[in-house]
Design an enzyme around this catalytic site. Structure first.
Site, short mmCIF file in Angstrom:
data_model
loop_
_atom_site.label_atom_id
_atom_site.label_comp_id
_atom_site.label_asym_id
_atom_site.label_seq_id
_atom_site.Cartn_x
_atom_site.Cartn_y
_atom_site.Cartn_z
N LYS A 1 0.88 -1.17 0.00
CA LYS A 1 0.00 0.00 0.00
C LYS A 1 0.91 1.22 0.00
O LYS A 1 1.29 1.75 1.05
CB LYS A 1 -0.90 -0.04 1.24
CG LYS A 1 -2.13 0.81 1.14
CD LYS A 1 -3.11 0.44 2.26
CE LYS A 1 -4.17 1.49 2.46
NZ LYS A 1 -5.05 1.72 1.31
N1 PPE Z 1 -7.91 -1.64 -2.60
C1 PPE Z 1 -7.34 -0.43 -2.52
C2 PPE Z 1 -6.67 0.13 -3.71
C3 PPE Z 1 -7.41 0.30 -1.32
O1 PPE Z 1 -6.84 1.51 -1.27
C4 PPE Z 1 -8.08 -0.24 -0.22
C5 PPE Z 1 -8.19 0.54 1.06
C6 PPE Z 1 -8.66 -1.53 -0.34
C7 PPE Z 1 -8.54 -2.20 -1.54
C8 PPE Z 1 -9.36 -2.20 0.81
O2 PPE Z 1 -8.46 -2.61 1.81
P1 PPE Z 1 -8.90 -2.70 3.35
O3 PPE Z 1 -9.08 -1.32 3.83
O4 PPE Z 1 -7.78 -3.42 4.01
O5 PPE Z 1 -10.18 -3.47 3.39
N2 PPE Z 1 -8.24 1.92 0.89
C9 PPE Z 1 -7.93 2.80 1.99
C10 PPE Z 1 -7.72 4.24 1.54
C11 PPE Z 1 -8.92 5.04 1.20
C12 PPE Z 1 -8.61 6.52 1.02
O6 PPE Z 1 -9.36 7.20 0.30
O7 PPE Z 1 -7.66 7.03 1.63
C13 PPE Z 1 -8.95 2.68 3.10
O8 PPE Z 1 -10.06 2.20 2.87
O9 PPE Z 1 -8.60 3.03 4.22
#
Ligand code: PPE
Length: 304
Positions: free
Chosen positions: A158
């Site tokens: 990430k």
């Molecule tokens: N894909 C991506 C690209 C992503 O950024 C997130 C989280 C997920 C999947 C889901 O992962 P999880 O949170 O572990 O279920 N995105 C983060 C950032 C959002 C933002 O705008 O800043 C979040 O949800 O915290």
């Protein structure tokens, strides 16, 4: 965004206004930082709990490992610092943003001995895609941008810089009046949202994309466990955008987005054009779990 009181920076709490960095911060120029998004919920018994804290911190360190960045703290120290930050801001509920990035020192692509800086902020954050979207479902479009090739960037990490792709996609679809983007991978299969994983439901079976070009979402993992506990079949399998068009239900998962139903993709109504029964049932169990109402998932919570 509501301003808080304190931000944890490099090992100690500082005033919100003083949590700044130099303009020659390497990460600002070249995009190498790793981060997390974590939520803390107020539970029914009045206590507050962080959802899957250890897993988020683990992923932060995995992201750092992938991009060869050494975080100068232990996972236990970061876990404690998250709790400390929430308490220092008097937050009973909110979103937590740990970030580790290459600080200032040498310029040029090679980071050399620049320090790795770490900060943790927390603030109040409601429904990411709107309260209305959470209840009625959102309108989604496949953008003209595709997700990165798995060997262009490391998609399991990430990394801050990866989000340029997300910003381009999101801006494009929002400008066209949609709520969120659903990106395809370089081979044309469905990958994920700009900040969410995706699920579809067809004939009672759930499908989510395998972990190739997308992030290993912690909410995705929670939904898979909840669905399996309900006796549902969950397949991690590639699917195309037209499989979403003819799905009975679809939804996004993410820490910020939680479980947001999708009611339309590329102007095609999905199912009945409103959140489906399975989506609503999983959504309810998820919110019961994060708010400490379901003892089966008590292991996911770290109380403040
Ligand atoms: N894909 C991506 C690209 C992503 O950024 C997130 C989280 C997920 C999947 C889901 O992962 P999880 O949170 O572990 O279920 N995105 C983060 C950032 C959002 C933002 O705008 O800043 C979040 O949800 O915290």
């Amino acid at each position: 965004m509501d301003k808080g009181k304190k931000i944890w920076m490099d090992g100690r709490l500082v005033d919100w206004e003083k949590a700044s960095v130099h303009v020659l911060t390497h990460a600002l120029h070249y995009g190498l930082g790793v981060f997390e998004g974590i939520r803390c919920y107020k539970c029914e018994d009045g206590r507050s709990a962080v959802f899957r804290l250890a897993e988020h911190t683990r992923r932060l360190f995995d992201s750092a490992h992938i991009v060869m960045m050494k975080i100068p703290f232990t996972e236990a120290e970061i876990n404690a610092a998250v709790i400390e930050t929430l308490k220092a801001n008097g937050l009973e509920e909110g979103y937590i943003r740990p970030i580790a990035f290459i600080g200032d020192g040498a310029m040029g692509i090679l980071p050399k001995d620049n320090p790795v800086r770490v900060s943790i902020s927390a603030w109040k954050w409601g429904a990411y895609l709107g309260a209305d979207g959470m209840e009625k479902g959102i309108r989604v479009k496949v953008p003209s941008y595709v997700r990165y090739h798995v060997n262009s960037v490391m998609t399991k990490a990430k990394v801050t810089g990866h989000y340029v792709n997300s910003i381009l996609a999101k801006r494009e679809v929002v400008a066209e009046g949609y709520d969120e983007a659903l990106l395809l991978d370089t081979e044309g299969y469905v990958s994920e949202g700009s900040g969410e994983n995706v699920f579809i439901v067809k004939d009672g079976i759930l499908k989510t994309t395998p972990l190739t070009s997308n992030l290993k979402g912690i909410t995705r993992d929670a939904v898979m466990r909840i669905a399996k506990d309900k006796g549902l079949t969950v397949k991690e399998e590639r699917f195309t955008r037209d499989e979403v068009y003819v799905a009975d239900e679809a939804f996004f998962t993410g820490t910020a987005a939680e479980i947001t139903p999708i009611r339309e993709l590329d102007l095609r109504t999905i199912g009945q054009g409103r959140p489906g029964a399975i989506t609503k049932d999983i959504q309810k169990t998820f919110f019961d779990a994060v708010k400490g109402r379901n003892k089966e998932y008590a292991g996911w919570l770290t109380y403040l």
